[in-house]
Design a protein around this motif. Structure first.
Motif, PDB file in Angstrom:
ATOM      1  N   PHE A 117       0.868  -1.207   0.233  1.00 54.26           N
ATOM      2  CA  PHE A 117       0.003  -0.199  -0.097  1.00 54.26           C
ATOM      3  C   PHE A 117       0.930   1.408  -0.059  1.00 54.26           C
ATOM      4  CE2 PHE A 117      -4.545  -0.670   0.955  1.00 54.26           C
ATOM      5  CZ  PHE A 117      -4.825  -2.046   0.545  1.00 54.26           C
ATOM      6  N   GLY A 118       2.322   1.041  -0.316  1.00 49.66           N
ATOM      7  CA  GLY A 118       3.003   2.294  -0.211  1.00 49.66           C
ATOM      8  C   GLY A 118       3.284   2.769   0.939  1.00 49.66           C
ATOM      9  N   LEU A 119       3.324   2.156   2.102  1.00 48.25           N
ATOM     10  CA  LEU A 119       3.547   2.626   3.548  1.00 48.25           C
ATOM     11  C   LEU A 119       4.805   1.912   4.122  1.00 48.25           C
ATOM     12  CD1 LEU A 119      -0.419   2.115   4.282  1.00 48.25           C
ATOM     13  CD2 LEU A 119       0.928   4.184   4.060  1.00 48.25           C
ATOM     14  N   PRO A 120       5.115   2.781   5.049  1.00 52.68           N
ATOM     15  CA  PRO A 120       6.341   2.362   5.606  1.00 52.68           C
ATOM     16  C   PRO A 120       6.264   1.242   6.725  1.00 52.68           C
ATOM     17  CG  PRO A 120       6.040   4.570   6.251  1.00 52.68           C
ATOM     18  CD  PRO A 120       5.025   4.124   5.315  1.00 52.68           C
ATOM     19  N   SER A 121       7.122   0.439   7.195  1.00 57.42           N
ATOM     20  CA  SER A 121       6.910  -0.445   8.145  1.00 57.42           C
ATOM     21  C   SER A 121       7.859  -0.329   9.398  1.00 57.42           C
ATOM     22  CB  SER A 121       6.850  -2.076   7.592  1.00 57.42           C
ATOM     23  OG  SER A 121       5.986  -2.168   6.682  1.00 57.42           O
ATOM     24  N   PRO A 122       7.601   0.513  10.060  1.00 55.13           N
ATOM     25  CA  PRO A 122       8.700   0.785  11.442  1.00 55.13           C
ATOM     26  C   PRO A 122       9.302  -0.464  12.109  1.00 55.13           C
ATOM     27  CG  PRO A 122       7.007   2.115  11.486  1.00 55.13           C
ATOM     28  CD  PRO A 122       6.579   1.207  10.666  1.00 55.13           C
ATOM     29  N   ASN A 123       8.267  -1.692  12.076  1.00 56.29           N
ATOM     30  CA  ASN A 123       8.828  -2.872  12.720  1.00 56.29           C
ATOM     31  C   ASN A 123       8.410  -3.910  11.736  1.00 56.29           C
ATOM     32  OD1 ASN A 123       9.436  -2.131  15.652  1.00 56.29           O
ATOM     33  ND2 ASN A 123       7.482  -0.966  15.134  1.00 56.29           N
ATOM     34  N   VAL A 124       8.745  -5.179  11.979  1.00 52.57           N
ATOM     35  CA  VAL A 124       8.457  -6.473  10.914  1.00 52.57           C
ATOM     36  C   VAL A 124       6.805  -6.727  11.092  1.00 52.57           C
ATOM     37  CG1 VAL A 124       8.961  -8.883  10.688  1.00 52.57           C
ATOM     38  CG2 VAL A 124      10.900  -7.152  11.258  1.00 52.57           C
ATOM     39  N   SER A 125       6.752  -6.794  12.103  1.00 54.95           N
ATOM     40  CA  SER A 125       5.293  -6.874  12.418  1.00 54.95           C
ATOM     41  C   SER A 125       4.233  -5.811  12.332  1.00 54.95           C
ATOM     42  CB  SER A 125       4.881  -7.478  13.744  1.00 54.95           C
ATOM     43  OG  SER A 125       5.379  -6.693  14.786  1.00 54.95           O
ATOM     44  N   THR A 126       4.667  -4.671  11.696  1.00 57.51           N
ATOM     45  CA  THR A 126       3.621  -3.571  11.532  1.00 57.51           C
ATOM     46  C   THR A 126       2.581  -3.696  10.402  1.00 57.51           C
ATOM     47  OG1 THR A 126       5.346  -1.798  12.237  1.00 57.51           O
ATOM     48  CG2 THR A 126       3.369  -1.169  10.902  1.00 57.51           C
ATOM     49  N   SER A 127       1.305  -3.435  11.060  1.00 55.21           N
ATOM     50  CA  SER A 127       0.088  -3.625  10.039  1.00 55.21           C
ATOM     51  C   SER A 127      -0.543  -2.315  10.198  1.00 55.21           C
ATOM     52  CB  SER A 127      -0.598  -4.843  10.231  1.00 55.21           C
ATOM     53  OG  SER A 127      -1.137  -4.743  11.874  1.00 55.21           O
ATOM     54  N   TYR A 128      -1.421  -2.188   9.086  1.00 53.02           N
ATOM     55  CA  TYR A 128      -2.596  -1.086   9.041  1.00 53.02           C
ATOM     56  C   TYR A 128      -3.830  -1.438   9.060  1.00 53.02           C
ATOM     57  CZ  TYR A 128       1.660   2.338   8.046  1.00 53.02           C
ATOM     58  OH  TYR A 128       2.695   2.911   8.003  1.00 53.02           O
ATOM     59  N   PHE A 129      -4.778  -0.829   9.846  1.00 48.22           N
ATOM     60  CA  PHE A 129      -6.134  -1.294   9.571  1.00 48.22           C
ATOM     61  C   PHE A 129      -6.924   0.193   9.137  1.00 48.22           C
ATOM     62  CE2 PHE A 129      -6.776  -5.362  12.450  1.00 48.22           C
ATOM     63  CZ  PHE A 129      -5.800  -5.779  11.855  1.00 48.22           C
ATOM     64  N   PHE A 130      -7.719  -0.037   8.196  1.00 49.10           N
ATOM     65  CA  PHE A 130      -8.571   1.039   7.882  1.00 49.10           C
ATOM     66  C   PHE A 130     -10.239   0.759   7.882  1.00 49.10           C
ATOM     67  CE2 PHE A 130      -4.883   1.099   5.318  1.00 49.10           C
ATOM     68  CZ  PHE A 130      -4.317   2.224   5.311  1.00 49.10           C
ATOM     69  N   THR A 131     -10.825   1.919   8.705  1.00 49.58           N
ATOM     70  CA  THR A 131     -12.278   1.688   8.766  1.00 49.58           C
ATOM     71  C   THR A 131     -12.882   2.072   7.457  1.00 49.58           C
ATOM     72  OG1 THR A 131     -12.551   3.565   9.903  1.00 49.58           O
ATOM     73  CG2 THR A 131     -12.632   1.645  11.199  1.00 49.58           C
ATOM     74  N   THR A 132     -14.015   1.682   7.139  1.00 50.77           N
ATOM     75  CA  THR A 132     -14.702   2.191   6.007  1.00 50.77           C
ATOM     76  C   THR A 132     -15.989   2.641   6.181  1.00 50.77           C
ATOM     77  OG1 THR A 132     -15.928  -0.052   5.463  1.00 50.77           O
ATOM     78  CG2 THR A 132     -13.656   0.287   4.626  1.00 50.77           C
ATOM     79  N   ASP A 133     -16.843   3.193   5.286  1.00 50.48           N
ATOM     80  CA  ASP A 133     -18.171   3.618   5.435  1.00 50.48           C
ATOM     81  C   ASP A 133     -18.094   4.814   6.628  1.00 50.48           C
ATOM     82  OD1 ASP A 133     -18.752   1.636   3.906  1.00 50.48           O
ATOM     83  OD2 ASP A 133     -19.211   0.338   5.391  1.00 50.48           O
ATOM     84  N   ASP A 134     -19.031   4.544   7.579  1.00 46.49           N
ATOM     85  CA  ASP A 134     -19.309   5.490   8.654  1.00 46.49           C
ATOM     86  C   ASP A 134     -18.852   4.846  10.080  1.00 46.49           C
ATOM     87  OD1 ASP A 134     -21.276   3.890   9.332  1.00 46.49           O
ATOM     88  OD2 ASP A 134     -22.803   5.614   9.230  1.00 46.49           O
ATOM     89  N   TYR A 135     -17.703   4.186   9.782  1.00 44.36           N
ATOM     90  CA  TYR A 135     -17.120   3.369  11.360  1.00 44.36           C
ATOM     91  C   TYR A 135     -15.925   4.083  11.839  1.00 44.36           C
ATOM     92  CZ  TYR A 135     -20.407  -0.503  10.945  1.00 44.36           C
ATOM     93  OH  TYR A 135     -21.678  -1.348  10.927  1.00 44.36           O
ATOM     94  N   PHE A 136     -15.688   3.951  12.844  1.00 48.49           N
ATOM     95  CA  PHE A 136     -14.331   4.424  13.677  1.00 48.49           C
ATOM     96  C   PHE A 136     -13.870   3.317  14.575  1.00 48.49           C
ATOM     97  CE2 PHE A 136     -18.039   5.949  16.403  1.00 48.49           C
ATOM     98  CZ  PHE A 136     -17.597   5.913  17.563  1.00 48.49           C
ATOM     99  N   PHE A 137     -12.768   3.291  14.998  1.00 50.67           N
ATOM    100  CA  PHE A 137     -12.294   2.340  15.815  1.00 50.67           C
ATOM    101  C   PHE A 137     -12.537   2.923  17.244  1.00 50.67           C
ATOM    102  CE2 PHE A 137      -9.369   1.118  12.209  1.00 50.67           C
ATOM    103  CZ  PHE A 137      -9.839  -0.121  12.031  1.00 50.67           C
ATOM    104  N   ALA A 138     -12.613   1.892  18.332  1.00 50.85           N
ATOM    105  CA  ALA A 138     -12.613   2.222  19.521  1.00 50.85           C
ATOM    106  C   ALA A 138     -11.988   0.852  20.387  1.00 50.85           C
ATOM    107  CB  ALA A 138     -14.092   2.367  20.175  1.00 50.85           C
ATOM    108  N   TYR A 139     -11.283   1.194  21.528  1.00 51.53           N
ATOM    109  CA  TYR A 139     -10.660   0.463  22.504  1.00 51.53           C
ATOM    110  C   TYR A 139     -11.605  -0.189  23.302  1.00 51.53           C
ATOM    111  CZ  TYR A 139      -6.375   2.317  20.333  1.00 51.53           C
ATOM    112  OH  TYR A 139      -5.427   2.557  19.718  1.00 51.53           O
ATOM    113  N   PRO A 140     -11.495  -1.423  23.661  1.00 53.63           N
ATOM    114  CA  PRO A 140     -12.623  -1.981  24.666  1.00 53.63           C
ATOM    115  C   PRO A 140     -12.519  -1.527  26.201  1.00 53.63           C
ATOM    116  CG  PRO A 140     -11.146  -3.766  23.524  1.00 53.63           C
ATOM    117  CD  PRO A 140     -10.549  -2.153  23.284  1.00 53.63           C
TER     118      PRO A 140
END
Length: 521
Positions: free
Chosen positions: A464-487
């Motif tokens: 996706f043309g994105l840097p990886s600061p760590n080997v296990s780095t990943s990116y998650f993107f929400t779609t539509d009208d969603y947003f991330f929240a922590y438990p």
């Protein structure tokens, strides 16, 4: 509803057929033979519209008009005259008449003027709702088909068109239908991005849209040397296409639109990634590799801390593709910065390219999140657009644009990404170094608490043309009208951020954004 009309003419008896005609159409008409009588009636009674003969004995129509406007500033007045003198027309228009009719008139002219003034909103609303209903099926068929990025841009423009049209309608019966259609279109658009985005990034010969890292090279720099006049590149942070459509009316007095494009923001649709990509002319992964000292990893970082090197990145892009161009770079994050820029405007005229970043709209979206007062002032999309328009009309930016117009300059107005109004939470789990953005997450050991739709997972960021600061780095993107929240503290968190404007994820509003080329009139 029956409307009441006051008609003043010193030959009012000759107008009996017209009065009978209007009464037959359901209007109440009060005839008076002079301007003085008209003023007395306006003072004593309530009317919906006034017809004034311009050439009356005693008080003229223009004199009567002035008195009526003092008594009832918002009462619409139609001037009727035999004269075609331009001076009389200009004086009447300058006195804020609602319409201007030249004798001889016919009954249908009068009826049309009345309907235009009194029934306009109802008639326009009925026609708007009917037209949207007719286009509803066409839009649905189009976005349910397999279409490309150009068609998606056109669909979004049509949705914005209907959004603004329905917004101006007095009949709100189609609003819920429209919101459902926009939501459905966004879901289909997210599927499209999930299927196509990686190819746009990884395949040099892929059929793809202009994206953030292409913007300067394809839409801006070619304009620099087209003409001798300076080019002003103005980037309004967090600025959507619908907001452009609303503020454009304020600029038409000074500029003509030469070219109105949209382009696609890269992911994440956030300032720290998209704007750096614009000024560097590179994807984030390439910036991090080639200029590691100019790229800051955003794990646990504040977004704005990643945008400290835009001027250096822009200069490096110019050195690569258009060496020798004299340019300036300015960032406006407060009114006094804008005023300082305006005070030194003449110093900019010797530059071929002047880049200005305006941060107001982004600041407004953050203020709306944190302030109940701002949220009440802008409770929905319509009010949010209205605040943006009001800001433009009273900001140093409009004064800056006027200065450009006075000096026959050229302008490109664009943005780095849009924003979307979020409503639905998506639980996510991550460590303490995960970034704070609500529409995308970047970090190690990211996991969704509830699997399902409305999230695009990127386990290989380089695709996706994105840097990886760590080997296990990943990116998650929400779609539509969603947003991330922590438990942790979930209910409080969701209550605070639901119904706020956010960016960073995948939606039509965030990704398909304006780039407009203007020339002074």
């Amino acid at each position: 509803m029956r409307y009441s009309i006051l008609w003043a003419d010193d030959e009012i008896d000759l107008l009996k057929p017209y009065i009978v005609f209007l009464q037959g159409k359901g209007y109440d008409v009060t005839p008076v033979p002079s301007g003085a009588d008209a003023i007395d009636k306006v003072r004593e009674e309530r009317f919906d519209v006034v017809f004034l003969d311009e050439m009356m004995a005693g008080m003229t129509g223009l004199e009567t008009l002035s008195e009526i406007k003092i008594l009832r500033p918002n009462l619409p007045v139609v001037m009727i005259t035999k004269s075609e003198e331009e001076q009389i027309m200009e004086e009447a228009i300058g006195s804020k008449i609602a319409d201007y009719l030249i004798k001889p008139i016919n009954p249908n002219q009068i009826l049309l003027s009345v309907k235009k003034l009194l029934d306009n909103r109802r008639l326009v609303s009925e026609k708007t709702n009917m037209s949207y209903q007719q286009d509803f099926r066409n839009l649905a068929m189009q976005y349910n088909d397999r279409i490309g990025y150009e068609e998606w841009a056109e669909i979004y423009k049509r949705l914005v068109y209907w959004d603004l049209e329905l917004d101006g309608s007095t009949d709100k019966s189609m609003e819920e239908v429209f919101e459902m259609q926009k939501s459905e279109a966004n879901s289909k658009f997210a599927q499209f991005i999930e299927e196509e985005y990686e190819e746009w990034i990884c395949e040099p010969k892929a059929d793809k849209p202009i994206m953030s890292h292409d913007l300067m090279k394809k839409l801006v720099l070619p304009k620099v040397k087209e003409e001798d006049s300076p080019l002003f590149f103005i980037l309004i942070d967090n600025f959507r296409y619908d907001q452009w459509r609303v503020i454009s009316k304020s600029l038409m007095e000074y500029f003509r639109i030469e070219q109105e494009d949209t382009y696609y923001s890269i992911l994440p649709t956030s300032t720290s990634y998209a704007r750096n990509a614009i000024f560097a002319g590179m994807l984030p992964i390439d910036i991090a590799r080639k200029y590691p000292n100019l790229w800051v990893n955003d794990e646990g970082e504040n977004e704005e801390s990643l945008n400290q090197h835009e001027e250096e990145l822009l200069q490096k892009q110019l050195d690569r593709s258009m060496k020798g161009v004299k340019m300036s770079y300015h960032k406006v994050i407060a009114n006094h910065h804008g005023k300082q820029l305006n005070d030194g405007f003449n110093n900019l005229l010797s530059n071929q390219l002047n880049c200005v970043v305006y941060n107001f709209v982004d600041m407004l979206s953050h203020a709306r999140t944190d302030s109940n007062m701002i949220k009440q002032l802008a409770p929905d999309e319509s009010a949010y657009r209205s605040i943006t328009k009001s800001w433009i009309e009273h900001s140093p930016l409009l004064e800056f644009l006027k200065l450009i117009a006075e000096h026959k300059g050229r302008v490109i107005i664009t943005t780095d990404h849009g924003m979307v109004r979020v409503k639905n939470p998506k639980r996510i789990v991550g460590d303490r170094n995960v970034n704070t953005n609500l529409r995308y997450k970047q970090g190690k050991n990211l996991n969704l608490d509830d699997k399902g739709d409305h999230v695009i997972e990127v386990r290989r960021p380089d695709n996706f043309g994105l840097p990886s600061p760590n080997v296990s780095t990943s990116y998650f993107f929400t779609t539509d009208d969603y947003f991330f929240a922590y438990p942790n503290n979930y209910n409080h968190y969701v209550g605070h951020y639901r119904d706020t404007f956010q960016h960073g994820g995948v939606s039509l509003e965030e990704m398909i954004i304006p780039c407009v080329y203007l020339k002074a009139k």
